[in-house]
Every structure is written in C-alpha cells, then in structure tokens.
Design a protein around this motif. Structure first.
Motif, mmCIF file in Angstrom:
data_model
loop_
_atom_site.group_PDB
_atom_site.id
_atom_site.type_symbol
_atom_site.label_atom_id
_atom_site.label_comp_id
_atom_site.label_asym_id
_atom_site.label_seq_id
_atom_site.Cartn_x
_atom_site.Cartn_y
_atom_site.Cartn_z
ATOM 1 N N SER A 172 12.777 27.761 23.947
ATOM 2 C CA SER A 172 13.306 26.388 23.928
ATOM 3 C C SER A 172 13.952 26.053 22.584
ATOM 4 O O SER A 172 14.466 24.957 22.405
ATOM 5 C CB SER A 172 12.183 25.397 24.212
ATOM 6 O OG SER A 172 11.247 25.408 23.153
ATOM 7 N N ASP A 173 13.927 27.013 21.649
ATOM 8 C CA ASP A 173 14.439 26.768 20.296
ATOM 9 C C ASP A 173 14.727 28.134 19.661
ATOM 10 O O ASP A 173 13.966 29.080 19.849
ATOM 11 C CB ASP A 173 13.346 26.038 19.512
ATOM 12 C CG ASP A 173 13.794 25.562 18.147
ATOM 13 O OD1 ASP A 173 13.782 24.352 17.921
ATOM 14 O OD2 ASP A 173 14.155 26.406 17.303
ATOM 15 N N ASP A 174 15.809 28.224 18.893
ATOM 16 C CA ASP A 174 16.139 29.499 18.246
ATOM 17 C C ASP A 174 14.990 30.025 17.386
ATOM 18 O O ASP A 174 14.778 31.230 17.282
ATOM 19 C CB ASP A 174 17.384 29.341 17.365
ATOM 20 C CG ASP A 174 18.669 29.258 18.183
ATOM 21 O OD1 ASP A 174 18.672 29.733 19.335
ATOM 22 O OD2 ASP A 174 19.664 28.722 17.660
ATOM 23 N N MET A 175 14.269 29.106 16.745
ATOM 24 C CA MET A 175 13.148 29.509 15.890
ATOM 25 C C MET A 175 12.166 30.386 16.674
ATOM 26 O O MET A 175 11.689 31.406 16.173
ATOM 27 C CB MET A 175 12.442 28.243 15.403
ATOM 28 C CG MET A 175 11.312 28.485 14.458
ATOM 29 S SD MET A 175 11.875 28.636 12.757
ATOM 30 C CE MET A 175 11.912 26.904 12.301
ATOM 31 N N LEU A 176 11.860 29.985 17.905
ATOM 32 C CA LEU A 176 10.928 30.750 18.735
ATOM 33 C C LEU A 176 11.563 32.068 19.176
ATOM 34 O O LEU A 176 10.881 33.099 19.262
ATOM 35 C CB LEU A 176 10.514 29.932 19.966
ATOM 36 C CG LEU A 176 9.920 28.545 19.698
ATOM 37 C CD1 LEU A 176 9.434 27.927 21.008
ATOM 38 C CD2 LEU A 176 8.784 28.611 18.686
ATOM 39 N N ALA A 177 12.868 32.054 19.430
ATOM 40 C CA ALA A 177 13.559 33.282 19.825
ATOM 41 C C ALA A 177 13.537 34.296 18.677
ATOM 42 O O ALA A 177 13.442 35.505 18.909
ATOM 43 C CB ALA A 177 14.990 32.966 20.247
ATOM 44 N N VAL A 178 13.613 33.812 17.430
ATOM 45 C CA VAL A 178 13.497 34.710 16.272
ATOM 46 C C VAL A 178 12.132 35.404 16.312
ATOM 47 O O VAL A 178 12.019 36.616 16.072
ATOM 48 C CB VAL A 178 13.670 33.938 14.939
ATOM 49 C CG1 VAL A 178 13.307 34.821 13.747
ATOM 50 C CG2 VAL A 178 15.098 33.419 14.790
ATOM 51 N N GLY A 179 11.098 34.649 16.660
ATOM 52 C CA GLY A 179 9.753 35.229 16.789
ATOM 53 C C GLY A 179 9.723 36.326 17.839
ATOM 54 O O GLY A 179 9.047 37.351 17.671
ATOM 55 N N ALA A 180 10.480 36.130 18.929
ATOM 56 C CA ALA A 180 10.538 37.141 19.996
ATOM 57 C C ALA A 180 11.233 38.410 19.493
ATOM 58 O O ALA A 180 10.795 39.529 19.792
ATOM 59 C CB ALA A 180 11.262 36.573 21.218
ATOM 60 N N VAL A 181 12.305 38.250 18.721
ATOM 61 C CA VAL A 181 12.999 39.415 18.145
ATOM 62 C C VAL A 181 12.041 40.174 17.216
ATOM 63 O O VAL A 181 11.975 41.404 17.229
ATOM 64 C CB VAL A 181 14.274 38.980 17.378
ATOM 65 C CG1 VAL A 181 14.869 40.144 16.605
ATOM 66 C CG2 VAL A 181 15.307 38.387 18.339
ATOM 67 N N LYS A 182 11.272 39.441 16.440
ATOM 68 C CA LYS A 182 10.330 40.068 15.508
ATOM 69 C C LYS A 182 9.209 40.790 16.260
ATOM 70 O O LYS A 182 8.775 41.873 15.856
ATOM 71 C CB LYS A 182 9.739 39.015 14.560
ATOM 72 C CG LYS A 182 10.776 38.505 13.587
ATOM 73 C CD LYS A 182 10.194 37.785 12.405
ATOM 74 C CE LYS A 182 11.234 37.753 11.312
ATOM 75 N NZ LYS A 182 11.239 38.974 10.519
ATOM 76 N N LEU A 214 20.154 30.100 12.710
ATOM 77 C CA LEU A 214 19.142 31.143 12.888
ATOM 78 C C LEU A 214 19.621 32.228 13.855
ATOM 79 O O LEU A 214 19.241 33.390 13.727
ATOM 80 C CB LEU A 214 17.831 30.551 13.418
ATOM 81 C CG LEU A 214 17.166 29.452 12.588
ATOM 82 C CD1 LEU A 214 15.823 29.075 13.207
ATOM 83 C CD2 LEU A 214 16.977 29.893 11.150
ATOM 84 N N ALA A 215 20.463 31.835 14.815
ATOM 85 C CA ALA A 215 20.940 32.793 15.818
ATOM 86 C C ALA A 215 21.747 33.916 15.175
ATOM 87 O O ALA A 215 21.837 35.019 15.709
ATOM 88 C CB ALA A 215 21.772 32.076 16.881
ATOM 89 N N ASN A 216 22.315 33.648 14.014
ATOM 90 C CA ASN A 216 23.113 34.660 13.320
ATOM 91 C C ASN A 216 22.300 35.487 12.332
ATOM 92 O O ASN A 216 22.825 36.416 11.727
ATOM 93 C CB ASN A 216 24.264 33.988 12.558
ATOM 94 C CG ASN A 216 25.255 33.330 13.488
ATOM 95 O OD1 ASN A 216 25.331 32.123 13.546
ATOM 96 N ND2 ASN A 216 25.991 34.136 14.235
ATOM 97 N N CYS A 217 21.050 35.137 12.135
ATOM 98 C CA CYS A 217 20.249 35.792 11.093
ATOM 99 C C CYS A 217 19.549 37.051 11.577
ATOM 100 O O CYS A 217 19.240 37.931 10.789
ATOM 101 C CB CYS A 217 19.200 34.824 10.543
ATOM 102 S SG CYS A 217 19.920 33.522 9.540
ATOM 103 N N THR A 218 19.245 37.117 12.869
ATOM 104 C CA THR A 218 18.449 38.233 13.363
ATOM 105 C C THR A 218 19.313 39.457 13.649
ATOM 106 O O THR A 218 20.534 39.376 13.712
ATOM 107 C CB THR A 218 17.728 37.841 14.672
ATOM 108 O OG1 THR A 218 18.717 37.412 15.600
ATOM 109 C CG2 THR A 218 16.723 36.746 14.436
#
Lengths: 339, 339
Positions: B253-263, B286-290
């Motif tokens: 529901s938020d890019d922040m959480l999606a970053v957690g999924a990538v990690k 954040l979408a461009n950081c991972t």
C-alpha cells in the motif's frame, strides 16, 4: 469576554496578561499559572485580529523554505512546526522555489502579515549566486523582527539586527568521514555534490580539509558537481569511469546522490564496500533503501530545528541569544563502508 | 491609503474592490484590471488585520496534515502551498499527529484564526478507529467555512455544509494491478499494508475485488498488516516465509513497504521479478532507490493537490463545486514486475 476580564480575574495588569499570552520569559511561574487558570475559567479565546491590532502579535511564525518536498526540508518543517505549536505559535509556510525575486516577495508577505518572527529553513537561502546585495532583504527584515536561519549562516552582529543562525557542523563532519576513508587506505576519493548552498560549500571545504591534512592532492576531476537526483549522480560517476579515472570511495553531499553511487556500482559489478566505499549525507530514509544500506552522516535535523525554535521563543520573550549555535553531526555506520 | 481610495480611483464600489481582493469570480475581467491597476498606482498594501476586521478574510487557508515528514504528505503540502500562492492565498500549516484530540484542537485553532478555508491533507483524517462521532468536528467546521479533503472522503451532501473530497481512485488502481498479476499467472499474492485510513482500506478493497473477479479465494494470512516502515514490511514477509506459506507476488500500500519486500527477497536470494513480483504505491522517490527499481502505482499527488486548491478557490469565489472529484491513478512499470 476579553483581556480586561482576564486581567481583573487574575488580579494582574493587562500588560502581564499580554506577556503571558506572548510567551514572554519575564513572568514568574506563579503569575503565569494564575493568568492561565483565569483564561481557562473564563473560557477566553484571544481574537487573532483584535490581538493583531492591540497587542501587535498574531502568535505566528513564518517558515520560508525553497522546496518543502525535499526530504531534509520536509523533516525540518515537521520539527519546526511541532516545536512552534508546543509554544502556542502557528506556522505560516511559504515555499519560495529557487527564484531570488520570489524569496524577497515571500519575505515581504510575511512582514505584511506581521508575523512575530521568521525562520529560513535550509541553507539554499545563503548561496554563492546570491550576489553582493543578495542578503540585504534578510538583513533589512532582521531589523524589524527576529530571523533564524536553519542550516544557513549570516553574520548576526550588526546594528539593530536580530539575526541568528542554527546549523550543523557540516564541514567538520565531512572532514572526519573523509579522514576515516583515508586512514583506511582509500586514496582516490570522489566528492559528489549538487548545489552551491552555504551547507553544500561547507561540506566541500570539509573534504578538502581532510585531503590537505593527509597531504593528498585535491584533484578537480574528483570534485563532481551533478544534478540533484539519482540519475545525475550516477551519470557523473559513469563519466569518470569511462575516462578511466580510478576511484575507490565516494562521499556524497546528500543521500540521494549516494543512492546514485550504489546504482553505478551495481551496474558495473563493482563490490560495495570492498572495492568502493560510499558515504551519504542526511541519514534520511533513502539510506535504508539501498542494498547494501548506506553509511550516512546524520546532520541532526530534529535537534537543529528544535533549537532554532527555542532560540526564537527566547528572543520573542525578550531574552537574548547567541547569534550562532552549532550542533555536531554524527556518522551512522551501515554497510557501504568497511570501518 | 486604504480601500476607499482604491474604490474612488478605480470608480467602482468598495464591495467590488473587496471582491477582487478576495479572488471572487463574479467580477468582469475589465473591472478586475481596473481595480488592480488602481491598487498598483496607489501602492496599496491591504493591511491584514484591518482586512480581517473589515472584509472578514485573511486570504489564508489552513492545511491540516497528520505528519508533514511523510513523503506523500510532504509532496501534497508542497503542491497545495504552491497552488494557493498562485491565487494569492497563504498556507497556515498545522500538523496534528495521530491523536484525535489534537485534530480537533488544530481545527478549532484554524477556525479561531478565521482562515478562509481548510484543506485536510491525507486520508488519515478518515479512518476506521474514528468512532461514530469521529467526524463531527469536520462536519461542524464545514458549516462555518469550506473544507476540502485530499485523499479522504466524507459525504458532502448535508444541510449547510461545504464539504468536498478530492481523491485518487485507489481501489480501482489496486484492483487493476492485482488483475494484471493474476493474468500473468500469479496465484499467491500477498497484500501488505500498514494503516486503516480511508485510502488504505480502499486499496485493500481493490485487492479483494481483483481476487473475487478472478474467482480466487482471499486468504486472511495473505493480507498482512505491518508497521509503516521497511523493517515492518520485511518482518511480516519473513513470518509468512518461515511458516512455509508460498507467495509469488506482493502488492504494497506504500513504496516504503515495497522496499521492505525487495530487501526480503534479496536476503533470501529470491529473484525479483522472476520468482517474486512486487508492486509499490505512491510512485515516490523510494521507487527509484531499490535494485531492481519498483513498479509503483502513481496516485497523482500533484494533480489531486492542484485540483483541491482550484475547487476551494472556486467555492471561496462564490461558485459551486461537486462534492466529489476523483482522479485516476497510473501504473508506472519498472523492474519488479514482468509485465
């Protein structure tokens, strides 16, 4: 119900009620409590307009910033507003962009609104391209009301000026981080930066300090200015890489640029931190997004913002404050460095 | 120099000058220009306090948000303030945090300040735990002045209320993204969310819509609520992984959480997007950081914020506006999905 009723009920002068309402420090705790309980009992809500005309205060502080969507500035605004509210002041926010004319008209607008003080958030207000008269509007305004610069610095020791600077020791922080890289054996360190703001140039000075202290040459090709985004940082490193200039460490003036460095390394299969160490700046949420996570210099935005507000409140209460307040940064070690 | 001089100079009534100053739409372009040039010639700066007493407007709009340091809200505030300034309105910012009491007192404070209108930025103002009377303070306020909800929704069709909602079609956007994953053969999709705000629950509904449309069961174990940070998201997926529940896609529901999924995927050597597809929300920096970069749903913060201000200006000018304005989201495809 008005200020006269409060004064009568509390058994103090109108001037004393006014001092309490304005957060003036020259009121004893006992008197303050008596006034506050009278206000409470009478359910007295000071009318903002009447107060504006009568007591000459709106209990409002103007916050000027260049770009409230910038992560650092968004955090600064958050902490400034929170702290102002604790002292019953409201924040009137003005975003100026990077245009010098807009800055002056925003300042004038806040003066017209008769705010009690103005906080300039971010070092972009003090930059190289401001020109020789570039700060006159700030100094003029500081003759009318107290002005606090957050992460910028102007000499506050001028006749009739109430001009204060609260900032982070950026130069020392970058110097210390670069020195640690040099001690660890890194010799080809790239310094990556985007702006020419006060704080940006200060950080650059910190980098050259470290090189000078170690007796290493500062090569202009290794001082890379780029646009303030991930692609800009990455592109700048790509250019250096293509021209076969070796580098084994990157210090970036902003986490955003450090993310670009991590992406550059990933694209070329360069191992971080073994073959390339990377240090960011701001210790923002971006530092936690990359793989490996960024070592970053924390410039203490919460502490700096809180102290800026407290200083302003002190001055608004009739107290004095030093023109310069400097906070030490902290290096947060994560996985893009080996030390 | 005052409003009477301007009226005399321009040859129009005081009420007309007032309408022009207040951005009222019911003034012809010709009249407006005559008044503006009179103001210019006379170098008339309307005194904010006098205006407050006389014309009953401060040309200020209150912006309430729960947390101005949140990336989405920081962007919303930036665009709201920019658009308000274009119409010569100032933004008075109030951050309320998540405490219901603070929300009510911030609202009261803005009413006391006699702002012209209030914008509630962010869907956190409309949340499940608000209780049955939780919105009364908003509805009451909307009887006094126009209120616009950005990314929240309250029924504006009430007697004497000026209550408007401008929002993104979150539900449809998540439904469409989930449907694309299902079409691509994904069957074990995790929906990761943190809050119970209006928009958060709307997105959750969008996910169940897609599952229902495809005739797939919605398993509660795959609806994962976590704290709103990278570690929270990652921990939630770790728990699912440890209990040997297979999953091949994550919608956050938020890019922040999606970053957690990538990690999470990186830590376990799970290939993204081959073995796990991930979709974020907000299309933030954040979408461009991972690595790989996040496919993310863009909920059009600039467009929504701009339309919210224009709607408010229209209403303040005496015009009418629909109580509900919905903007379509857009899926921005990057490298965490295969389609």
């Amino acid at each position: 119900m008005n200020i006269y009723d409060v004064s009568k009920k509390a058994g103090v002068s109108i001037a004393t009620v006014s001092r309490v309402l304005n957060g003036n420090a020259n009121v004893s705790e006992k008197t303050r409590e008596r006034v506050l309980s009278a206000i409470k009992e009478l359910d007295y809500t000071p009318n903002v307009f009447a107060r504006g005309l009568g007591l000459n205060t709106m209990k409002a502080v103007g916050i000027m910033c260049t770009d409230s969507s910038d992560i650092y500035l968004a955090n600064a605004i958050y902490y400034l507003e929170r702290e102002l509210r604790r002292f019953n002041y409201n924040a009137i926010l003005c975003c100026t962009g990077n245009d010098a004319g807009a800055r002056k008209s925003c300042m004038q607008l806040l003066l017209d609104k008769r705010v009690d003080g103005i906080i300039l958030a971010g070092s972009q207000f003090i930059c190289r391209d401001a020109g020789v008269d570039g700060y006159d509007y700030i100094i003029e305004a500081a003759r009318e009301l107290p002005i606090v610069l957050v992460n910028g610095r102007l000499d506050g020791n001028r006749d009739g000026c109430r001009l204060y600077s609260v900032l982070c020791a950026d130069r020392e922080a970058v110097c210390s981080a670069a020195s640690q890289l040099i001690e660890a054996g890194r010799r080809n360190i790239v310094y990556l930066y985007s702006g020419t703001s006060y704080s940006s140039l200060n950080k650059l000075d910190g980098f050259t300090d470290a090189m000078n202290q170690a007796g290493l040459p500062v090569r202009p090709e290794y001082l890379r200015q780029c646009t303030r985004d991930i692609a800009g940082a990455r592109g700048s490193l790509e250019a250096l890489y293509s021209s076969r200039m070796p580098f084994d460490a990157v210090i970036a003036s902003d986490d955003m640029l450090a993310v670009g460095a991590v992406k550059f390394a990933f694209a070329h299969g360069i191992r971080v931190p073994d073959d390339l160490e990377i240090i960011g700046y701001n210790n923002s949420v971006l530092a936690n997004c990359t793989e490996p996570e960024l070592t970053s210099i924390d410039n203490r935005v919460e502490l700096v913002s809180t102290r800026a507000v407290r200083l302003l409140i002190q001055v608004l209460g009739g107290g004095s404050a030093p023109p310069l307040d400097i906070v030490a940064a902290e290096l947060i070690k994560r996985n893009t460095t080996k030390f």
